[in-house]
Write a protein that holds these residues in place. Structure first.
Motif, short mmCIF file in Angstrom:
data_model
loop_
_atom_site.label_atom_id
_atom_site.label_comp_id
_atom_site.label_asym_id
_atom_site.label_seq_id
_atom_site.Cartn_x
_atom_site.Cartn_y
_atom_site.Cartn_z
N LYS A 178 0.84 -1.18 0.00
CA LYS A 178 0.00 0.00 0.00
C LYS A 178 0.89 1.24 0.00
O LYS A 178 1.86 1.32 0.75
CB LYS A 178 -0.91 -0.01 1.22
CG LYS A 178 -1.98 1.04 1.18
CD LYS A 178 -2.98 0.80 2.30
CE LYS A 178 -4.17 1.71 2.09
NZ LYS A 178 -5.20 1.46 3.07
N TYR B 292 1.46 5.12 0.81
CA TYR B 292 0.97 6.21 1.66
C TYR B 292 1.63 7.51 1.22
O TYR B 292 2.82 7.54 0.93
CB TYR B 292 1.30 5.95 3.13
CG TYR B 292 0.57 4.75 3.71
CD1 TYR B 292 -0.75 4.86 4.11
CD2 TYR B 292 1.22 3.53 3.85
CE1 TYR B 292 -1.42 3.77 4.65
CE2 TYR B 292 0.57 2.44 4.40
CZ TYR B 292 -0.75 2.56 4.80
OH TYR B 292 -1.40 1.49 5.33
N ASN C 221 -0.73 11.49 4.41
CA ASN C 221 -1.19 10.40 5.27
C ASN C 221 -0.29 10.27 6.50
O ASN C 221 -0.79 10.08 7.62
CB ASN C 221 -1.18 9.07 4.53
CG ASN C 221 -2.14 8.98 3.37
OD1 ASN C 221 -1.80 8.47 2.31
ND2 ASN C 221 -3.36 9.48 3.55
N LYS C 222 1.01 10.40 6.29
CA LYS C 222 1.97 10.28 7.40
C LYS C 222 1.82 11.44 8.38
O LYS C 222 1.88 11.25 9.60
CB LYS C 222 3.39 10.20 6.85
CG LYS C 222 3.62 8.92 6.04
CD LYS C 222 4.96 8.94 5.34
CE LYS C 222 5.09 7.70 4.44
NZ LYS C 222 6.34 7.69 3.69
N ARG D 273 -7.15 2.25 8.69
CA ARG D 273 -6.48 2.73 7.47
C ARG D 273 -4.96 2.69 7.66
O ARG D 273 -4.23 2.42 6.72
CB ARG D 273 -6.96 4.15 7.16
CG ARG D 273 -6.66 4.60 5.76
CD ARG D 273 -7.34 5.90 5.44
NE ARG D 273 -7.07 6.88 6.49
CZ ARG D 273 -7.81 7.96 6.70
NH1 ARG D 273 -8.84 8.21 5.97
NH2 ARG D 273 -7.50 8.80 7.65
N TYR D 274 -4.50 2.97 8.90
CA TYR D 274 -3.07 2.91 9.21
C TYR D 274 -2.86 1.82 10.25
O TYR D 274 -3.28 1.95 11.39
CB TYR D 274 -2.56 4.25 9.75
CG TYR D 274 -2.91 5.45 8.89
CD1 TYR D 274 -2.59 5.47 7.55
CD2 TYR D 274 -3.55 6.55 9.43
CE1 TYR D 274 -2.91 6.56 6.76
CE2 TYR D 274 -3.86 7.64 8.66
CZ TYR D 274 -3.54 7.65 7.33
OH TYR D 274 -3.86 8.73 6.55
#
Length: 170
Positions: free
Chosen positions: A4, A6, A10-11, A34-35
């Motif tokens: 996936k 990211y 996102n991070k 999601r994470y």
């Protein structure tokens, strides 16, 4: 979820949640899986984008906490001074300024612990005694001024009473 991709955004989002909640599992739960917690841990250990965002979030939180603490201490000191001013007949020995200053010092140390900063600092007892003496002088001056203001107010003629006497004469 191997493979996936990211984004940096996102991070950053995961870093903000981690700064707020403090655990990888909480980030996984908030994000609706999601994470993955292992992914977030890996970012925490190895990702510059995640760590920069985390540091920024922690600085903001530290500044907010520091500001709240300063407001709290100032409000407490203002309250103490006002109570001394309006209760000038209370002997200074009963107020125990040393206890107030000790409480403020303890609160300050607790704040430093919460911020992850060192709490030990060396202050000589002579410095502490000098500060206590300065505070006592300041508070005594304010109490004296408050007493003078109270006396002045009591000696001021009652305007309503004077007006009613004047109206009866007319």
């Amino acid at each position: 979820m191997s493979g996936k991709k990211y984004t940096d955004e996102n991070k950053r989002e995961a870093a903000a949640w981690f700064a707020s909640e403090g655990s990888y599992a909480a980030v996984q739960k908030i994000s609706g899986d999601r994470y993955n917690r292992r992914t977030v841990k890996d970012w925490h250990d190895n990702c510059g984008v995640f760590n920069k965002a985390l540091s920024a979030c922690q600085r903001i939180a530290d500044n907010e906490l520091s500001g709240k603490f300063k407001k709290f201490v100032m409000k407490g000191m203002d309250t103490a001074i006002r109570s001394i001013e309006y209760q000038a007949d209370v002997p200074a020995e009963e107020i125990k300024l040393k206890d107030v200053i000790m409480a403020v010092g303890i609160i300050h140390d607790k704040q430093r612990v919460m911020e992850g900063k060192a709490t030990s600092h060396t202050v000589s007892s002579a410095d502490t005694e000098e500060r206590l003496k300065q505070m006592e002088v300041l508070l005594a001056e304010r109490a004296e001024k408050a007493e003078q203001d109270r006396i002045a107010i009591e000696e001021t003629p009652n305007v309503v009473e004077s007006a009613s006497r004047f109206a009866k004469k007319a």
